[in-house]
Design a protein around this motif. Structure first.
Motif, PDB file in Angstrom:
ATOM      1  N   ARG A  57       0.816  -1.218   0.000  1.00  0.00           N
ATOM      2  CA  ARG A  57       0.000   0.000   0.000  1.00  0.00           C
ATOM      3  C   ARG A  57       0.849   1.267   0.000  1.00  0.00           C
ATOM      4  NH1 ARG A  57      -4.376  -1.861   4.663  1.00  0.00           N
ATOM      5  NH2 ARG A  57      -4.931  -3.861   3.691  1.00  0.00           N
ATOM      6  N   THR A  58       2.166   1.099   0.068  1.00  0.00           N
ATOM      7  CA  THR A  58       3.044   2.261   0.096  1.00  0.00           C
ATOM      8  C   THR A  58       4.453   1.829  -0.282  1.00  0.00           C
ATOM      9  OG1 THR A  58       3.891   4.057   1.490  1.00  0.00           O
ATOM     10  CG2 THR A  58       3.608   1.932   2.536  1.00  0.00           C
ATOM     11  N   TRP A  59       5.269   2.780  -0.748  1.00  0.00           N
ATOM     12  CA  TRP A  59       6.683   2.511  -0.950  1.00  0.00           C
ATOM     13  C   TRP A  59       7.366   2.434   0.415  1.00  0.00           C
ATOM     14  CZ3 TRP A  59       9.262   1.560  -5.462  1.00  0.00           C
ATOM     15  CH2 TRP A  59       8.615   1.856  -6.660  1.00  0.00           C
ATOM     16  N   PRO A  60       8.449   1.700   0.538  1.00  0.00           N
ATOM     17  CA  PRO A  60       9.140   1.654   1.834  1.00  0.00           C
ATOM     18  C   PRO A  60       9.856   2.941   2.194  1.00  0.00           C
ATOM     19  CG  PRO A  60      10.315   0.324   0.214  1.00  0.00           C
ATOM     20  CD  PRO A  60       9.027   0.744  -0.426  1.00  0.00           C
ATOM     21  N   VAL A  61      10.240   3.734   1.188  1.00  0.00           N
ATOM     22  CA  VAL A  61      10.862   5.045   1.441  1.00  0.00           C
ATOM     23  C   VAL A  61      10.308   6.053   0.439  1.00  0.00           C
ATOM     24  CG1 VAL A  61      13.045   4.305   2.504  1.00  0.00           C
ATOM     25  CG2 VAL A  61      12.838   4.350  -0.001  1.00  0.00           C
ATOM     26  N   GLY A  62      10.090   7.269   0.912  1.00  0.00           N
ATOM     27  CA  GLY A  62       9.639   8.328   0.017  1.00  0.00           C
ATOM     28  C   GLY A  62       8.246   8.105  -0.538  1.00  0.00           C
ATOM     29  N   LEU A  63       7.883   8.982  -1.494  1.00  0.00           N
ATOM     30  CA  LEU A  63       6.587   8.866  -2.149  1.00  0.00           C
ATOM     31  C   LEU A  63       6.666   8.024  -3.416  1.00  0.00           C
ATOM     32  CD1 LEU A  63       5.310  12.547  -1.777  1.00  0.00           C
ATOM     33  CD2 LEU A  63       4.691  10.543  -0.414  1.00  0.00           C
ATOM     34  N   ARG A  64       7.722   8.227  -4.195  1.00  0.00           N
ATOM     35  CA  ARG A  64       7.952   7.433  -5.394  1.00  0.00           C
ATOM     36  C   ARG A  64       9.447   7.467  -5.694  1.00  0.00           C
ATOM     37  NH1 ARG A  64       3.937   8.571 -10.134  1.00  0.00           N
ATOM     38  NH2 ARG A  64       2.542   7.679  -8.570  1.00  0.00           N
ATOM     39  N   PRO A  65      10.232   6.693  -4.950  1.00  0.00           N
ATOM     40  CA  PRO A  65      11.694   6.745  -5.097  1.00  0.00           C
ATOM     41  C   PRO A  65      12.150   6.168  -6.431  1.00  0.00           C
ATOM     42  CG  PRO A  65      11.086   4.919  -3.691  1.00  0.00           C
ATOM     43  CD  PRO A  65       9.819   5.682  -3.969  1.00  0.00           C
ATOM     44  N   SER A  66      13.318   6.598  -6.861  1.00  0.00           N
ATOM     45  CA  SER A  66      13.905   6.035  -8.077  1.00  0.00           C
ATOM     46  C   SER A  66      14.488   4.668  -7.771  1.00  0.00           C
ATOM     47  CB  SER A  66      15.013   6.953  -8.607  1.00  0.00           C
ATOM     48  OG  SER A  66      14.500   8.209  -8.963  1.00  0.00           O
ATOM     49  N   VAL A  67      14.354   3.760  -8.734  1.00  0.00           N
ATOM     50  CA  VAL A  67      14.946   2.427  -8.597  1.00  0.00           C
ATOM     51  C   VAL A  67      16.351   2.489  -9.195  1.00  0.00           C
ATOM     52  CG1 VAL A  67      14.762  -0.008  -9.218  1.00  0.00           C
ATOM     53  CG2 VAL A  67      12.693   1.319  -8.718  1.00  0.00           C
ATOM     54  N   ILE A  68      17.354   2.416  -8.321  1.00  0.00           N
ATOM     55  CA  ILE A  68      18.743   2.451  -8.779  1.00  0.00           C
ATOM     56  C   ILE A  68      19.093   1.164  -9.504  1.00  0.00           C
ATOM     57  CG2 ILE A  68      21.152   2.646  -8.034  1.00  0.00           C
ATOM     58  CD1 ILE A  68      20.167   4.198  -5.615  1.00  0.00           C
ATOM     59  N   ARG A  69      18.673   0.057  -8.938  1.00  0.00           N
ATOM     60  CA  ARG A  69      18.914  -1.246  -9.562  1.00  0.00           C
ATOM     61  C   ARG A  69      17.728  -2.139  -9.260  1.00  0.00           C
ATOM     62  NH1 ARG A  69      23.994  -5.473  -8.488  1.00  0.00           N
ATOM     63  NH2 ARG A  69      23.420  -6.955 -10.134  1.00  0.00           N
TER      64      ARG A  69
END
Length: 209
Positions: A57-69
Motif C-alpha cells: 500500500r506504500t513505498w518503503p521510502v519516500g513517495l515514489r523513489p527512483s529504482v537504482i537497480r
C-alpha cells in the motif's frame, strides 16, 4: 604416502568441486539472519511466473523513489544476480512497512541493520519483506500496519554508490521481485483508462416533449 588410487580419487573430487558454481553473497537478505540459513548460502530463486499478490500500500521510502537497480534473478539457482531492488533514499530517512504484518527480525547481520516483516494473509509460508541497512525502531514480534515506520536508513552498510535502501522479498527460501507487491498506481503506471468502443452504434437520444 598416498597410493595411486587414493591420489586419483582426491584429484577427481577436487575437479568436481572446482566445476561447481560459486555461491555469491546474499543480495537483499543476509544469510544466517532473517530467514537465511546458517553460513549465508544463497536461497534459490523461483520460477519467473511465481504469483505474488499486490498487497503493498506504500513505498518503503519516500513517495515514489527512483529504482537504482532492479530485481535481477540469477540464471541458475546459486548464480550471480540481484535478489531485491535498490531505492534512492537519504541517510536518516524513515523506512516503512509496505503492507501489514509482523516483525520477524530486527537486528544486525554482518554489521548491517536488517528488518524483516512477515506479511499478513499471504499464504504459507508467508511472504517476507526485508529492508537494509536499517536501524530498527520496531521490535521483533510487533504487529505493524502498512505505512508504519519500522526503522531509519543507516548512513553506512549500503552496497550502492550513493545512499540507498535495499528491499527484498522472499517466500520461504525463494526470492521474488519486491516491486510485484505494489499496485500499478503506486508504480507510476497511471490509472486505468477506458478506450472508445468501435463498431457499436450510439444510443438514440429522444427529445423530451
Amino acid at each position: 604416502m598416498r597410493t595411486w588410487p587414493a591420489l586419483l580419487l582426491a584429484l577427481m573430487v577436487a575437479a568436481v568441486v572446482a566445476a561447481l558454481p560459486a555461491a555469491t553473497a546474499l543480495d537483499g537478505d543476509p544469510g544466517g539472519g532473517p530467514g537465511g540459513g546458517p553460513g549465508g548460502s544463497s536461497p534459490p530463486s523461483p520460477p519467473a511466473d511465481t504469483p505474488v499478490p499486490a498487497v503493498g500500500r506504500t513505498w518503503p521510502v519516500g513517495l515514489r523513489p527512483s529504482v537504482i537497480r532492479g530485481w535481477e534473478p540469477p540464471a541458475t539457482t546459486y548464480g550471480r544476480g540481484h535478489r531485491g531492488v535498490d531505492l534512492t533514499a537519504a541517510p536518516g530517512a524513515p523506512v516503512r512497512a509496505v503492507a501489514p504484518g509482523r516483525i520477524s527480525f530486527a537486528g544486525r547481520v554482518a554489521g548491517r541493520g536488517v528488518v524483516s516483516v512477515e506479511l499478513n494473509g499471504t499464504g504459507d509460508p508467508p511472504l517476507r519483506t526485508t529492508y537494509e541497512p536499517v536501524r530498527a525502531t520496531a521490535k521483533k514480534g510487533a504487529e505493524v500496519a502498512a505505512g508504519e515506520v519500522i526503522g531509519v536508513l543507516e548512513p553506512t552498510g549500503s552496497h550502492c554508490p550513493a545512499s540507498c535502501l535495499h528491499w527484498g522479498l522472499r517466500r520461504g527460501d525463494a526470492y521474488l521481485d519486491p516491486l510485484s507487491l505494489l499496485p500499478p498506481w503506486l508504480l507510476g503506471r497511471g490509472p486505468s483508462r477506458l478506450l472508445p468502443v468501435i463498431g457499436v452504434p450510439e444510443p438514440e437520444v429522444r427529445a423530451v416533449p
